[in-house]
Design a protein around this motif. Structure first.
Motif, PDB file in Angstrom:
ATOM      1  N   PHE A  42      -6.851   7.827   1.142  1.00 48.08           N
ATOM      2  CA  PHE A  42      -7.284   6.569   1.748  1.00 48.08           C
ATOM      3  C   PHE A  42      -8.779   6.610   2.013  1.00 48.08           C
ATOM      4  N   GLY A  98      -9.570   2.848   6.470  1.00 44.77           N
ATOM      5  CA  GLY A  98      -8.270   2.389   5.979  1.00 44.77           C
ATOM      6  C   GLY A  98      -7.262   3.518   5.944  1.00 44.77           C
ATOM      7  N   SER A 141       3.033  -6.993   9.660  1.00 43.12           N
ATOM      8  CA  SER A 141       1.733  -6.934   8.989  1.00 43.12           C
ATOM      9  C   SER A 141       0.680  -7.704   9.775  1.00 43.12           C
ATOM     10  N   SER A 179      -4.265   5.694   6.842  1.00 44.06           N
ATOM     11  CA  SER A 179      -2.967   5.559   7.501  1.00 44.06           C
ATOM     12  C   SER A 179      -2.301   6.927   7.542  1.00 44.06           C
ATOM     13  N   TYR A 232      -6.392  -3.986   7.674  1.00 45.78           N
ATOM     14  CA  TYR A 232      -4.947  -4.196   7.667  1.00 45.78           C
ATOM     15  C   TYR A 232      -4.258  -3.181   8.584  1.00 45.78           C
ATOM     16  N   GLY A 283      -2.970   1.241   5.582  1.00 45.22           N
ATOM     17  CA  GLY A 283      -3.329   1.814   4.292  1.00 45.22           C
ATOM     18  C   GLY A 283      -4.464   1.121   3.560  1.00 45.22           C
ATOM     19  N   ARG A 284      -5.158   0.227   4.243  1.00 42.10           N
ATOM     20  CA  ARG A 284      -6.358  -0.379   3.664  1.00 42.10           C
ATOM     21  C   ARG A 284      -7.236  -0.909   4.782  1.00 42.10           C
ATOM     22  N   THR A 327       2.743   1.126   3.355  1.00 44.50           N
ATOM     23  CA  THR A 327       3.870   0.194   3.527  1.00 44.50           C
ATOM     24  C   THR A 327       5.042   0.612   2.644  1.00 44.50           C
ATOM     25  N   THR A 373       0.874  -1.178   0.000  1.00 42.49           N
ATOM     26  CA  THR A 373       0.000   0.000   0.000  1.00 42.49           C
ATOM     27  C   THR A 373       0.909   1.225   0.000  1.00 42.49           C
TER      28      THR A 373
END
Length: 160
Positions: free
Chosen positions: A100, A104, A23, A106, A137, A133-134, A11, A8
């Motif tokens: 985003f 999600g 993760s 970040s 997650y 970022g999602r 990351t 993402t």
């Protein structure tokens, strides 16, 4: 959990800065928030850090990183940020500012660089979990690495 999570912007941001992270994918639930992610990851909700998008009185966006089990005092945040007032953005506005989807969001790899305000007591935790970022997650990261990656302004604006 060995479920593969694609890269993402968040990351990629962390990898580019050589910030170590773990993760943690989980089953996302609409409007479940940090309560659900903490339950799914079997961690204390206090260590799950939410990324909130606020705007000041001029419509300028800012990010607030807060414990999952706390709310933000907008009045106190505005005072410490030197603004007249701040308020949470509507989801579609937050999406435009960060790139985003809400749920999600970040603080890493936002579409444009935004000022970041970090609840000071987050730095006292040994490990935190923050959106990667999602939806569904989170990444595990040391608070000192978060501080190094974002250079946030420290605030004390938590409400129980």
């Amino acid at each position: 959990m060995s479920k593969h999570v694609p890269a993402t912007p968040a990351t990629q941001f962390l990898k580019a800065r050589q910030i170590p992270f773990t993760s943690h994918p989980y089953a996302y639930e609409e409007h479940g928030g940090t309560r659900v992610s903490a339950r799914e990851l079997k961690v204390d909700e206090h260590a799950v850090v939410k990324t909130l998008v606020f705007e000041d009185e001029n419509g300028k966006p800012l990010l607030v990183l807060m414990h999952g089990d706390r709310k933000v005092s907008a009045k106190e945040l505005a005072r410490q940020a030197g603004c007249k007032k701040v308020e949470p953005c509507k989801p579609e506005v937050a999406n435009r500012h960060t790139g985003f989807l809400v749920g999600g969001t970040s603080p890493f790899g936002t579409k444009k660089a935004l000022p970041v305000y970090l609840e000071k007591s987050i730095l006292d935790l040994p490990q935190i979990y923050i959106n990667g970022g999602r939806r569904g997650y989170l990444v595990g990261i040391q608070p000192t690495d978060l501080q190094r990656a974002l250079d946030p302004r420290l605030v004390e604006a938590a409400l129980l």
